[in-house]
Design an enzyme around this catalytic site. Structure first.
Site, PDB file in Angstrom:
ATOM      1  CG  HIS A 252      44.734  30.942  46.743  1.00  0.00           C
ATOM      2  ND1 HIS A 252      46.090  30.678  45.732  1.00  0.00           N
ATOM      3  CD2 HIS A 252      44.010  32.001  46.465  1.00  0.00           C
ATOM      4  CE1 HIS A 252      45.730  31.278  45.487  1.00  0.00           C
ATOM      5  NE2 HIS A 252      44.811  32.419  45.355  1.00  0.00           N
TER       6      HIS A 252
ATOM      7  CD  GLN B 279      44.855  35.245  47.315  1.00  0.00           C
ATOM      8  OE1 GLN B 279      46.157  36.433  47.666  1.00  0.00           O
ATOM      9  NE2 GLN B 279      44.467  35.841  46.601  1.00  0.00           N
TER      10      GLN B 279
ATOM     11  CG  ASP C  83      44.130  31.643  39.820  1.00  0.00           C
ATOM     12  OD1 ASP C  83      44.587  32.789  39.384  1.00  0.00           O
ATOM     13  OD2 ASP C  83      44.390  32.363  41.161  1.00  0.00           O
TER      14      ASP C  83
ATOM     15  CD  GLU D 272      48.044  33.052  36.614  1.00  0.00           C
ATOM     16  OE1 GLU D 272      48.596  34.245  36.588  1.00  0.00           O
ATOM     17  OE2 GLU D 272      47.718  32.282  37.249  1.00  0.00           O
TER      18      GLU D 272
ATOM     19  CG  ASP E 135      47.311  39.414  37.256  1.00  0.00           C
ATOM     20  OD1 ASP E 135      46.986  39.774  38.664  1.00  0.00           O
ATOM     21  OD2 ASP E 135      47.331  37.678  37.051  1.00  0.00           O
TER      22      ASP E 135
ATOM     23  NE  ARG F  75      47.766  42.515  41.677  1.00  0.00           N
ATOM     24  CZ  ARG F  75      47.474  41.558  42.225  1.00  0.00           C
ATOM     25  NH1 ARG F  75      47.608  40.467  41.486  1.00  0.00           N
ATOM     26  NH2 ARG F  75      46.956  41.621  43.191  1.00  0.00           N
TER      27      ARG F  75
END
Ligand code: GLC
Ligand code: GLC
Length: 642
Positions: A182, A250, A282, A324, A392, A516
């Site tokens: 994104h 996003q 990502d 990821e 995260d 986070r």
């Protein structure tokens, strides 16, 4: 589409006349080697598109253009790495990841701390998102507004190039993120889409009515159910619903459009040309959407990654991809390719990470060992990143099967682990929080720093020496777990100093809804100096990790693709595995419990040790009393022979 005709009529004449230069033969050879596969895969995704031929030619000509831009120094490095494809599997590599601004202000400030990293023994650095991002909320930079510019608060692309040059001199590796799934809603494409330009709207998924979004929602999970429920965002300017799996700002890219693939490929190689060694791709699991599915881990997402890999093998073969994909164990390994199909070389070993946390909560190894038995092994030529914490949350993404086989009930067990790490469970000293709590299912993920989750924060606040001491042992045990396992270890920044939770995000409007940030510390360099003061917590943790790194480096069996052999034993508490290569081997024993445990000497015979054994970490001989080895609470041994 006639592959050969395109090659001879449209590609070669264009490439030849313009770029008949030194080094260009490398480009030709690599193009030749990968051409057929590239065509085949491109057609399998875009074959139905009316502009497929035009797009394919555009892609290849862009590759030539990007190769032309690639600095000679990097081209030579490519050749070197092509000749030694296993270069990144050497046990010398030890990683870290950090937020430049929370580390030391900006990129120039980061440069001042490179010697600190060297002191620790780290030589592979992932700098967290630093490309241009929206000023307010930006998901820690995972909403990118311009992939070609560094956000001015950190510095400039020139700083990145300088760091990469310095790193090459020092034999260090630089990793940056590439958010492929994104862009931010402030990206130029998104802005033009909001102005109503169809060409740019086609780069995203946009719908005039709720009809298709509603159908999608029937099978799509939610990544941020608390703060960004649903997977679509309404934009009044254009009266459309935009696909937004993560946050509303996003916007998911539409990879069914070949233009998106080509543009992202150019962006990827442009970053490669700045001297980045490893690109962290990502959220790759989310790159393809299909009605009636969870739109995660779809075959097309894998083909897209294979296409990116092929393009990168032609232009910048020295560059590695790290996936990821924090998904179920058997899905993660698919991102490492198979049977000669290349995808990413590195993936996060999220399964091992969460099993370790599980063991620290239960105080036994049952799920850890059962779980590891079921996950597929590393394909040759690839490796894991073994980590304890990252920026995260910790998602309890293990299979119910693993929990059941350990004799627990999946729902109750996960509830226990959550209450353990939030400190609600009676015997727990942990200080952590729930992330994305779902009141309907009671499901949640966990946030908090390594040290706080392992009890250090509570120990310090209550001035309880025994709790502090236990927390330190656990911190070191967990690090021993990642330093000795098959793969590359990653020390999360701040963990080497036993950083506690950081609560400052609560007073920042752009962060307060995302806990986070608890585990994204701001480094206090004053306090970091304590690492040099004998007996302080910082000193014990820092020097112990430093020592593990040093020992790890000296052992060829800790090479990255050389997987572990699980060594079963009679104890429910002692986790053990063997690393063996040629004539060198290490047997790792980890006591996951709070009690001294004993293990039969049989394990030593079984793993083939014949001469005197010692612990490679403490360098002390190992005593065998009554045919048993004693292991103290949360102690680890790296057994080798003299
Ligand atoms: C990745 C990142 C995470 C981010 C998400 C969306 O999972 O690690 O921090 O929120 O992608 O980009
Ligand atoms: C990614 C990960 C998920 C994580 C999320 C946000 O989607 O797959 O585990 O929770 O990002 O951090």
């Amino acid at each position: 589409m006639n592959n050969e005709k395109i090659l001879y009529k449209k590609i070669i004449p264009n490439v030849e006349k313009e770029y008949n230069k030194k080094y260009f033969s490398f480009f030709y050879t690599r193009l030749g080697r990968n051409y057929d596969e590239l065509c085949k895969k491109f057609l399998s995704i875009y074959g139905e598109n009316e502009k497929v031929e035009e797009s394919f030619v555009e892609l290849i000509l862009s590759l030539a253009e990007l190769y032309k831009d690639r600095p000679n120094e990097l081209r030579l490095l490519d050749v070197k790495r092509e000749q030694d494809k296993k270069w990144f599997l050497d046990p010398k590599w030890v990683g870290t990841m950090l937020y430049v601004d929370r580390y030391n202000k900006d990129l120039k400030g980061f440069l001042e701390k490179v010697d600190y990293l060297e002191e620790l023994g780290v030589n592979y650095v992932h700098l967290m998102p630093l490309l241009k991002m929206p000023k307010g909320e930006n998901d820690g930079g995972y909403a990118v507004s311009d992939y070609r510019a560094v956000d001015e608060k950190f510095g400039s692309m020139k700083d990145i190039e300088n760091i990469s040059k310095l790193f090459r001199k020092k034999d260090m590796l630089l990793e940056l993120d590439l958010v492929l799934n994104h862009t931010s809603h402030e990206h130029e494409w998104a802005k033009k889409a909001l102005e109503g330009k169809k060409e740019y709207q086609d780069m995203y998924y946009m719908y005039d009515t709720r009809e298709i979004p509603d159908k999608f929602e029937e099978s799509l999970p939610e990544v941020f159910p608390e703060t960004a429920p649903g997977n679509f965002t309404y934009r009044a300017e254009i009266n459309k619903w935009v696909f937004t799996v993560f946050n509303t700002y996003q916007w998911d890219l539409n990879y069914t459009n070949p233009k998106v693939f080509i543009e992202m490929c150019k962006i990827l190689l442009n970053l490669a040309n700045k001297g980045i060694d490893i690109l962290r791709l990502d959220a790759v699991a989310f790159m393809w959407k299909k009605l009636g599915t969870s739109s995660q881990n779809l075959q097309e997402a894998h083909i897209l990654l294979q296409l990116f890999k092929l393009c990168s093998k032609i232009v910048a073969p020295g560059v590695l991809f790290k996936a990821e994909a924090i998904v179920q164990p058997e899905e993660i390994v698919k991102y490492l390719g198979n049977d000669g199909v290349e995808e990413c070389e590195i993936a996060y070993n999220a399964s091992y990470m969460v099993y370790l946390w599980d063991a620290m909560a239960t105080g036994n190894k049952k799920i850890l060992e059962n779980g590891l038995e079921h996950i597929p092994r590393l394909p040759k030529g690839t490796t894991w990143i073994n980590y304890i914490r990252c920026h995260d949350d910790i998602g309890l993404g293990y299979a119910d099967r693993d929990i059941i086989s350990a004799g627990y009930s999946p729902f109750d067990h996960k509830q226990f682990v959550i209450s353990y790490y939030t400190g609600e469970y009676a015997d727990s000293h942990a200080t952590g929080d729930r992330f994305m709590y779902n009141p309907k299912t009671k499901d949640a993920r966990i946030t908090g720093s390594t040290a706080s989750l392992l009890g250090l924060e509570k120990g310090i606040n209550n001035a309880q020496e025994d709790i502090i001491e236990r927390a330190i042992r656990k911190i070191l045990l967990m690090h021993s777990g990642i330093m000795s396992f098959g793969g590359i270890p990653l020390v999360y920044y701040g963990d080497e100093l036993a950083s506690l939770n950081d609560y400052s995000f609560l007073s920042d409007d752009t962060k307060k809804n995302d806990n986070r940030w608890l585990n994204r510390p701001v480094i206090d360099w004053e306090k970091a100096n304590n690492r040099k003061v004998e007996g302080t917590i910082e000193n014990i943790v820092f020097t112990s990790i430093q020592k593990m790194i040093k020992v790890r480096r000296s052992l060829k069996e800790f090479q990255g693709e050389n997987d572990f052999e699980l060594v079963k034993n009679e104890s429910d508490y002692i986790f053990s595995f063997l690393r063996k290569l040629d004539d060198s081997k290490t047997l790792v024993l980890m006591n996951m419990s709070n009690k001294t445990q004993y293990i039969s000497q049989y394990i030593i015979e079984k793993t083939g040790f014949t001469s005197k054994i010692y612990d490679r970490y403490t360098e002390k001989d190992i005593e065998i009393i009554n045919r048993k080895i004693e292991i103290k609470p949360y102690e680890f041994l790296w057994i080798g022979e003299k």
